[in-house]
Design a protein around this motif. Structure first.
Motif, PDB file in Angstrom:
ATOM      1  N   VAL A 108       0.850  -1.193   0.000  1.00 45.85           N
ATOM      2  CA  VAL A 108       0.000   0.000   0.000  1.00 45.85           C
ATOM      3  C   VAL A 108       0.888   1.247   0.000  1.00 45.85           C
ATOM      4  O   VAL A 108       1.922   1.275   0.671  1.00 45.85           O
ATOM      5  N   LEU A 130      -6.660   2.284  -0.821  1.00 49.06           N
ATOM      6  CA  LEU A 130      -7.382   1.476   0.158  1.00 49.06           C
ATOM      7  C   LEU A 130      -8.873   1.415  -0.150  1.00 49.06           C
ATOM      8  O   LEU A 130      -9.516   0.369   0.001  1.00 49.06           O
ATOM      9  N   ARG A 134     -11.156  -1.806  -0.870  1.00 46.37           N
ATOM     10  CA  ARG A 134     -12.428  -2.020  -0.167  1.00 46.37           C
ATOM     11  C   ARG A 134     -13.549  -2.331  -1.153  1.00 46.37           C
ATOM     12  O   ARG A 134     -14.308  -3.296  -0.967  1.00 46.37           O
ATOM     13  N   LEU A 151       1.086  -2.802   4.585  1.00 49.27           N
ATOM     14  CA  LEU A 151      -0.117  -1.999   4.393  1.00 49.27           C
ATOM     15  C   LEU A 151       0.089  -0.563   4.851  1.00 49.27           C
ATOM     16  O   LEU A 151      -0.801   0.269   4.718  1.00 49.27           O
ATOM     17  N   GLU A 176      -6.708   7.204   8.260  1.00 47.88           N
ATOM     18  CA  GLU A 176      -6.072   6.010   7.715  1.00 47.88           C
ATOM     19  C   GLU A 176      -6.566   4.751   8.419  1.00 47.88           C
ATOM     20  O   GLU A 176      -6.878   3.739   7.771  1.00 47.88           O
ATOM     21  N   LEU A 180      -8.569   1.772   6.570  1.00 44.93           N
ATOM     22  CA  LEU A 180      -8.071   0.401   6.596  1.00 44.93           C
ATOM     23  C   LEU A 180      -9.096  -0.531   7.222  1.00 44.93           C
ATOM     24  O   LEU A 180      -9.310  -1.652   6.743  1.00 44.93           O
ATOM     25  N   THR A 183     -11.683  -1.371   4.733  1.00 40.72           N
ATOM     26  CA  THR A 183     -11.138  -2.319   3.755  1.00 40.72           C
ATOM     27  C   THR A 183     -11.115  -3.727   4.336  1.00 40.72           C
ATOM     28  O   THR A 183     -11.502  -4.697   3.673  1.00 40.72           O
TER      29      THR A 183
END
Length: 262
Positions: A108, A130, A134, A151, A176, A180, A183
């Motif tokens: 990532v 991300l 997702r 990641l 973030e 995440l 996702t």
């Protein structure tokens, strides 16, 4: 078919070919996933790895940056490579084992230094990447799959050396962590490492900027092993090989291991 898997941001596979071979020889994971290979696929060293039993590989590469690869002692076929957010970067490769397990290897985007997409395009790219992951997991819910890689986000408070001091530092900002989490939820992914090691500070990255990284111990858990619910219970023996960060001319990341009884 039990197998042990490792993920490692190697920060140049050509520069650190010897360290990769050392890990293969000393720890002998059945599958080794590398990120930030910084090499075109045809320039990735393979001879020494094949001599150690890693006969199968799938990879995506770029000159000088990005790049992901999976080396395996077990038969492995390529199972796709997604360009999330249309960045044109080599950040994902997937391989499928003979038992039907798919392994996704991700790198990532790091996101730059300023956690504001209005002034930092790299941060926007990270969030977009991300979000694309997702949406892909929502559209095609993964099964019998493992997701590993750098990641570039430490989601939990005990995944960083100081939650309070890093709240405004890229890799641990609330936006973030939230993205995440979305996702992860989209694929119903189980964080295998934390399922095995549920409590306590746990890091996989220590900055080169620290003159004594081990003593200062200002780490972050940026490297992850996830699995879909149908196979997550088969995972065990998770560990971070912290000592590898202390090898000569190391990557700033340490390898993360897990074993799956499948």
């Amino acid at each position: 078919m039990p197998f042990t898997l490792a993920t490692w941001n190697i920060n140049s596979v050509r520069l650190r070919e010897g360290l990769v071979a050392r890990l293969m020889e000393e720890e002998a994971p059945d599958i080794l996933c590398l990120q930030e290979c910084k090499s075109p696929v045809d320039k990735i060293p393979t001879e020494a790895f094949e001599a150690l039993g890693y006969r199968w590989r799938v990879a995506r590469g770029q000159k000088g940056y990005n790049g992901v690869a999976i080396f395996s002692k077990l038969p492995l076929e390529e199972a796709g490579a997604d360009d999330h957010a249309d960045l044109g970067h080599a950040r994902h490769i997937a391989g499928r084992l003979e038992n039907g397990v798919t392994i996704h290897n991700f790198y990532v985007p790091a996101g730059g230094d300023v956690p504001d997409r209005e002034v930092n395009d790299k941060f926007g790219q990270k969030l977009d990447y991300l979000t694309s992951m997702r949406d892909a997991f929502h559209a095609d819910r993964p099964a019998k799959s493992i997701l590993v890689g750098d990641l570039n986000i430490a989601p939990r408070e005990d995944d960083v050396w100081s939650h309070k001091q890093l709240l405004k530092v890229v890799s641990h900002t609330p936006v973030e962590v939230e993205t995440l989490g979305q996702t992860q939820d989209a694929g119903a992914w189980v964080d295998v490492t934390r399922a095995d090691i549920p409590e306590g500070q746990l890091y996989s990255w220590w900055s080169y900027r620290s003159p004594d990284w081990d003593k200062a111990d200002k780490g972050r858990r940026l490297d992850h092993v996830w699995a879909t619910p149908d196979i997550a219970s088969a995972a065990h023996s998770s560990r971070v090989l912290r000592h590898v960060r202390g090898w000569e001319k190391p990557s700033d990341h340490a390898p993360v291991f897990a074993t799956f009884d499948l």
